[in-house]
Design a protein around this motif. Structure first.
Motif, short mmCIF file in Angstrom:
data_model
loop_
_atom_site.label_atom_id
_atom_site.label_comp_id
_atom_site.label_asym_id
_atom_site.label_seq_id
_atom_site.Cartn_x
_atom_site.Cartn_y
_atom_site.Cartn_z
N TYR A 115 0.83 -1.21 0.00
CA TYR A 115 0.00 0.00 0.00
C TYR A 115 0.87 1.26 0.00
CZ TYR A 115 -3.84 -3.22 0.93
OH TYR A 115 -4.75 -4.24 0.84
N ARG A 116 1.95 1.25 0.72
CA ARG A 116 2.84 2.42 0.73
C ARG A 116 3.42 2.66 -0.67
NH1 ARG A 116 5.16 1.29 6.61
NH2 ARG A 116 3.61 2.51 7.75
N ARG A 117 3.82 1.59 -1.35
CA ARG A 117 4.34 1.74 -2.71
C ARG A 117 3.28 2.33 -3.64
NH1 ARG A 117 6.34 -3.40 -1.72
NH2 ARG A 117 4.84 -4.33 -3.15
N LYS A 118 2.03 2.09 -3.34
CA LYS A 118 0.93 2.61 -4.16
C LYS A 118 0.54 4.03 -3.77
CE LYS A 118 0.63 -0.96 -6.70
NZ LYS A 118 1.26 -0.84 -8.01
N GLY A 119 1.22 4.61 -2.79
CA GLY A 119 0.97 5.99 -2.41
C GLY A 119 0.07 6.17 -1.20
N PHE A 120 -0.25 5.11 -0.50
CA PHE A 120 -1.06 5.22 0.71
C PHE A 120 -0.20 5.70 1.87
CE2 PHE A 120 -3.79 2.69 -1.85
CZ PHE A 120 -5.07 2.76 -1.31
N TYR A 121 -0.79 6.42 2.77
CA TYR A 121 -0.11 6.87 3.98
C TYR A 121 -0.94 6.47 5.19
CZ TYR A 121 -3.51 10.66 3.91
OH TYR A 121 -4.69 11.37 3.91
N THR A 122 -0.29 6.33 6.33
CA THR A 122 -0.97 5.92 7.55
C THR A 122 -1.61 7.13 8.21
OG1 THR A 122 0.59 4.12 7.88
CG2 THR A 122 -0.68 4.81 9.80
N GLU A 123 -2.91 7.04 8.45
CA GLU A 123 -3.64 8.10 9.15
C GLU A 123 -3.66 7.87 10.65
OE1 GLU A 123 -7.40 9.64 7.96
OE2 GLU A 123 -7.05 9.07 5.88
N GLU A 124 -3.88 6.61 11.03
CA GLU A 124 -3.90 6.30 12.46
C GLU A 124 -3.61 4.82 12.68
OE1 GLU A 124 -7.66 6.75 14.50
OE2 GLU A 124 -8.78 6.14 12.73
N GLU A 125 -3.28 4.52 13.92
CA GLU A 125 -3.03 3.14 14.34
C GLU A 125 -3.94 2.89 15.53
OE1 GLU A 125 0.75 0.38 15.70
OE2 GLU A 125 1.11 2.25 14.64
N VAL A 126 -4.76 1.84 15.43
CA VAL A 126 -5.72 1.54 16.50
C VAL A 126 -5.69 0.05 16.81
CG1 VAL A 126 -7.27 3.47 15.96
CG2 VAL A 126 -7.64 1.26 14.87
N LEU A 127 -6.08 -0.28 18.01
CA LEU A 127 -6.15 -1.67 18.43
C LEU A 127 -7.48 -2.26 17.98
CD1 LEU A 127 -4.72 -3.91 20.12
CD2 LEU A 127 -6.14 -3.16 22.03
N ASP A 128 -7.44 -3.36 17.23
CA ASP A 128 -8.65 -4.08 16.85
C ASP A 128 -9.09 -4.89 18.06
OD1 ASP A 128 -10.70 -5.54 15.70
OD2 ASP A 128 -9.38 -6.71 14.39
N LYS A 129 -10.22 -4.54 18.62
CA LYS A 129 -10.69 -5.18 19.86
C LYS A 129 -11.00 -6.66 19.67
CE LYS A 129 -12.37 -0.87 21.71
NZ LYS A 129 -13.51 0.00 21.92
N GLU A 130 -11.43 -7.05 18.47
CA GLU A 130 -11.78 -8.46 18.23
C GLU A 130 -10.56 -9.37 18.20
OE1 GLU A 130 -14.43 -9.39 15.03
OE2 GLU A 130 -15.69 -7.65 15.43
N THR A 131 -9.44 -8.88 17.65
CA THR A 131 -8.26 -9.73 17.50
C THR A 131 -7.14 -9.37 18.47
OG1 THR A 131 -7.29 -8.25 15.85
CG2 THR A 131 -8.74 -10.02 15.04
N GLY A 132 -7.20 -8.18 19.04
CA GLY A 132 -6.12 -7.72 19.91
C GLY A 132 -4.89 -7.28 19.14
N GLU A 133 -5.03 -7.11 17.84
CA GLU A 133 -3.91 -6.72 16.98
C GLU A 133 -4.03 -5.26 16.57
OE1 GLU A 133 -1.24 -8.46 16.16
OE2 GLU A 133 -1.90 -10.31 17.12
#
Length: 141
Positions: A115-133
């Protein structure tokens, strides 16, 4: 060739999703994906606009757009990974939309780098409550 998914391809898309999502996320138990299979089949896939690449009747990969500009899924068959299928599907979506967003697990390094190579950038990082990831919300404009 990229085309809109037809009902005849639904089973192939679901099968590809189940097999490849488990491989792409070895840090999440396979039981999680099996438990979510019916949700994907009955809710998410019917609500999505799904584009596929098919060669001689064989599904090589697919990309599903939800709410017009949210990538809910991008998966490529194991034997076709690295052959440009994912890039072609992504470029197709970029041609349809002025902006795109998606969520990807931070540990899915291969996808994050793609995704980064395609020009995407990270807006935020959040904990997925269902998986803990940790999940990254990424955008392209």
């Amino acid at each position: 060739m990229i085309q809109k998914m037809t009902p005849e391809l639904t089973d192939q898309v679901l099968s590809l999703w189940l097999s490849e999502t488990a491989k792409a996320h070895p840090f999440i138990p396979n039981a999680y994906w099996a438990q979510n299979f019916m949700k994907v089949k009955m809710q998410l896939l019917p609500a999505a606009e799904t584009w596929v690449e098919v060669e001689q009747g064989r599904l090589r990969g697919f990309l599903s757009l939800l709410a017009g500009d949210y990538i809910g899924a991008l998966f490529v068959a194991a034997e076709d990974q690295g052959s440009g299928v994912g890039s072609r599907l992504m470029e197709h979506a970029m041609g349809l939309c002025d902006q795109l967003s998606l969520n990807v697990y931070a540990k899915n390094i291969r996808a994050v780098e793609f995704y980064r190579r395609k020009g995407f950038y990270t807006e935020e990082e959040v904990l997925d409550k269902e998986t803990g990831e940790m999940e990254l919300t990424m955008s392209w404009i």
